[in-house]
Motif scaffolding. Structure first.
Motif, mmCIF file in Angstrom:
data_model
loop_
_atom_site.group_PDB
_atom_site.id
_atom_site.type_symbol
_atom_site.label_atom_id
_atom_site.label_comp_id
_atom_site.label_asym_id
_atom_site.label_seq_id
_atom_site.Cartn_x
_atom_site.Cartn_y
_atom_site.Cartn_z
ATOM 1 N N TRP A 186 0.762 -0.730 -0.214
ATOM 2 C CA TRP A 186 -0.232 -0.100 -0.378
ATOM 3 C C TRP A 186 0.852 0.903 0.006
ATOM 4 O O TRP A 186 1.134 1.284 0.970
ATOM 5 C CB TRP A 186 -1.046 -0.351 1.210
ATOM 6 C CG TRP A 186 -2.482 -0.872 1.590
ATOM 7 C CD1 TRP A 186 -3.472 -0.935 0.611
ATOM 8 C CD2 TRP A 186 -1.601 -2.169 1.805
ATOM 9 N NE1 TRP A 186 -3.370 -2.230 1.449
ATOM 10 C CE2 TRP A 186 -2.841 -3.249 1.120
ATOM 11 C CE3 TRP A 186 -0.669 -3.381 2.293
ATOM 12 C CZ2 TRP A 186 -2.514 -3.961 1.737
ATOM 13 C CZ3 TRP A 186 -1.263 -4.383 2.649
ATOM 14 C CH2 TRP A 186 -2.027 -4.994 2.484
ATOM 15 N N ASN A 187 0.600 2.019 -1.122
ATOM 16 C CA ASN A 187 1.532 3.583 -1.106
ATOM 17 C C ASN A 187 0.778 4.597 -0.616
ATOM 18 O O ASN A 187 -0.387 4.936 -1.575
ATOM 19 C CB ASN A 187 1.957 3.860 -2.886
ATOM 20 C CG ASN A 187 2.628 4.958 -2.198
ATOM 21 O OD1 ASN A 187 2.748 5.578 -2.119
ATOM 22 N ND2 ASN A 187 4.162 4.403 -3.560
ATOM 23 N N TYR A 188 0.896 4.876 0.724
ATOM 24 C CA TYR A 188 0.402 6.095 1.387
ATOM 25 C C TYR A 188 0.679 7.479 0.492
ATOM 26 O O TYR A 188 -0.567 8.508 0.657
ATOM 27 C CB TYR A 188 0.538 5.852 2.683
ATOM 28 C CG TYR A 188 0.293 5.367 3.181
ATOM 29 C CD1 TYR A 188 -1.035 3.937 2.994
ATOM 30 C CD2 TYR A 188 0.307 5.585 4.572
ATOM 31 C CE1 TYR A 188 -1.395 3.219 3.863
ATOM 32 C CE2 TYR A 188 0.075 3.625 5.854
ATOM 33 C CZ TYR A 188 -1.037 3.333 5.065
ATOM 34 O OH TYR A 188 -1.364 2.493 6.188
ATOM 35 N N THR A 189 1.384 7.496 -0.312
ATOM 36 C CA THR A 189 2.450 8.764 -1.155
ATOM 37 C C THR A 189 0.947 8.827 -2.150
ATOM 38 O O THR A 189 0.666 9.900 -2.574
ATOM 39 C CB THR A 189 3.597 8.903 -1.505
ATOM 40 O OG1 THR A 189 4.491 8.746 -0.739
ATOM 41 C CG2 THR A 189 3.469 10.046 -2.042
ATOM 42 N N THR A 190 1.167 7.446 -3.045
ATOM 43 C CA THR A 190 0.124 7.978 -4.063
ATOM 44 C C THR A 190 -1.002 6.925 -4.361
ATOM 45 O O THR A 190 -2.522 7.252 -4.880
ATOM 46 C CB THR A 190 0.258 7.086 -5.372
ATOM 47 O OG1 THR A 190 0.795 5.935 -5.235
ATOM 48 C CG2 THR A 190 2.234 7.762 -5.657
ATOM 49 N N GLY A 191 -1.930 6.512 -2.908
ATOM 50 C CA GLY A 191 -3.210 6.365 -2.638
ATOM 51 C C GLY A 191 -3.101 4.640 -3.586
ATOM 52 O O GLY A 191 -4.229 4.076 -3.100
ATOM 53 N N GLY A 192 -1.854 3.819 -4.285
ATOM 54 C CA GLY A 192 -2.598 2.658 -4.784
ATOM 55 C C GLY A 192 -1.520 1.902 -3.922
ATOM 56 O O GLY A 192 -0.979 1.847 -2.385
ATOM 57 N N GLU A 193 -2.118 0.608 -4.692
ATOM 58 C CA GLU A 193 -2.290 -0.596 -3.117
ATOM 59 C C GLU A 193 -1.888 -2.174 -4.862
ATOM 60 O O GLU A 193 -2.576 -1.583 -5.680
ATOM 61 C CB GLU A 193 -3.238 -0.574 -2.660
ATOM 62 C CG GLU A 193 -4.411 -1.373 -3.669
ATOM 63 C CD GLU A 193 -5.784 -1.019 -1.738
ATOM 64 O OE1 GLU A 193 -6.328 -1.996 -2.349
ATOM 65 O OE2 GLU A 193 -5.498 -0.098 -0.759
ATOM 66 N N ASP A 194 -1.679 -3.070 -4.562
ATOM 67 C CA ASP A 194 -1.425 -4.655 -5.507
ATOM 68 C C ASP A 194 -0.947 -5.193 -4.445
ATOM 69 O O ASP A 194 0.124 -5.015 -3.441
ATOM 70 C CB ASP A 194 -0.845 -3.723 -6.327
ATOM 71 C CG ASP A 194 -1.595 -4.877 -7.571
ATOM 72 O OD1 ASP A 194 -1.806 -5.856 -7.155
ATOM 73 O OD2 ASP A 194 -0.685 -4.461 -9.058
ATOM 74 N N CYS A 195 -0.255 -6.711 -4.818
ATOM 75 C CA CYS A 195 0.290 -7.348 -4.485
ATOM 76 C C CYS A 195 0.499 -7.895 -5.493
ATOM 77 O O CYS A 195 -0.115 -8.145 -6.376
ATOM 78 C CB CYS A 195 -0.644 -8.626 -3.913
ATOM 79 S SG CYS A 195 -1.986 -7.652 -2.242
ATOM 80 N N GLY A 196 1.876 -9.183 -5.821
ATOM 81 C CA GLY A 196 2.556 -9.640 -6.717
ATOM 82 C C GLY A 196 1.791 -11.061 -7.004
ATOM 83 O O GLY A 196 0.694 -11.391 -6.017
ATOM 84 N N GLU A 197 2.111 -11.541 -7.596
ATOM 85 C CA GLU A 197 1.961 -13.207 -7.625
ATOM 86 C C GLU A 197 2.092 -14.127 -6.587
ATOM 87 O O GLU A 197 3.091 -13.377 -6.068
ATOM 88 C CB GLU A 197 2.255 -13.423 -8.888
ATOM 89 C CG GLU A 197 1.928 -12.822 -10.567
ATOM 90 C CD GLU A 197 0.238 -12.481 -11.005
ATOM 91 O OE1 GLU A 197 -0.610 -14.150 -11.077
ATOM 92 O OE2 GLU A 197 0.456 -11.967 -11.144
#
Length: 144
Positions: free
Chosen positions: A130-141
């Motif tokens: 979770w990137n608090y600076t950009t608001g983005g989030e994701d998980c790897g495979e």
């Protein structure tokens, strides 16, 4: 004149040696803290293709060769504040969906790693960011 330059260099060298000796013997300088096993990521086997990147944060998985346990590692740069975890999913009878199995780690301009976690039969692991600076989030495979 040459004598004066040689004497000045010799005196400067003596001060440097005395200062170094003081640091090693235990003068006023303090030694750097010992690294924890959690942060020792250099001896692990990287698992390719399981990376995740969110803005200026990247996460990946390492696998310990001795027993197959995995750890999540993440790095942040350019003042991006991120949080990461290691998740596990178990298939089959008594299985469960992706569940966080590590502590939550907050990073900014640094690299950290989770502890080692089981990744055995019918179980997979992945790193989530979770990137608090950009608001983005994701998980790897998932690694199975």
């Amino acid at each position: 004149m040459e004598f004066l330059r040689t004497r000045t260099r010799t005196a400067a060298l003596g001060v440097a040696i005395a200062t170094t000796a003081t640091l090693f013997v235990g003068g006023t300088a303090q030694a750097a803290p010992a690294q924890t096993r959690q942060s020792d990521v250099s001896v692990q086997d990287y698992i390719p293709g399981k990376d995740v990147v969110v803005g200026q944060c990247k996460g990946w998985l390492n696998k310990r060769a001795s027993d197959g346990y995995v750890q999540a590692v993440a790095q942040s740069w350019n003042n991006h504040e991120c949080v990461f975890v290691l998740q596990r999913k178990r298939l089959g009878s008594g299985g469960y969906d992706w569940t966080t199995v590590s502590d939550t780690y907050r990073i900014m301009n640094e690299k950290k790693a989770t502890g080692y976690h089981w990744n055995g039969t019918n179980a997979g692991s992945r790193v989530c960011l979770w990137n608090y600076t950009t608001g983005g989030e994701d998980c790897g495979e998932g690694a199975w």
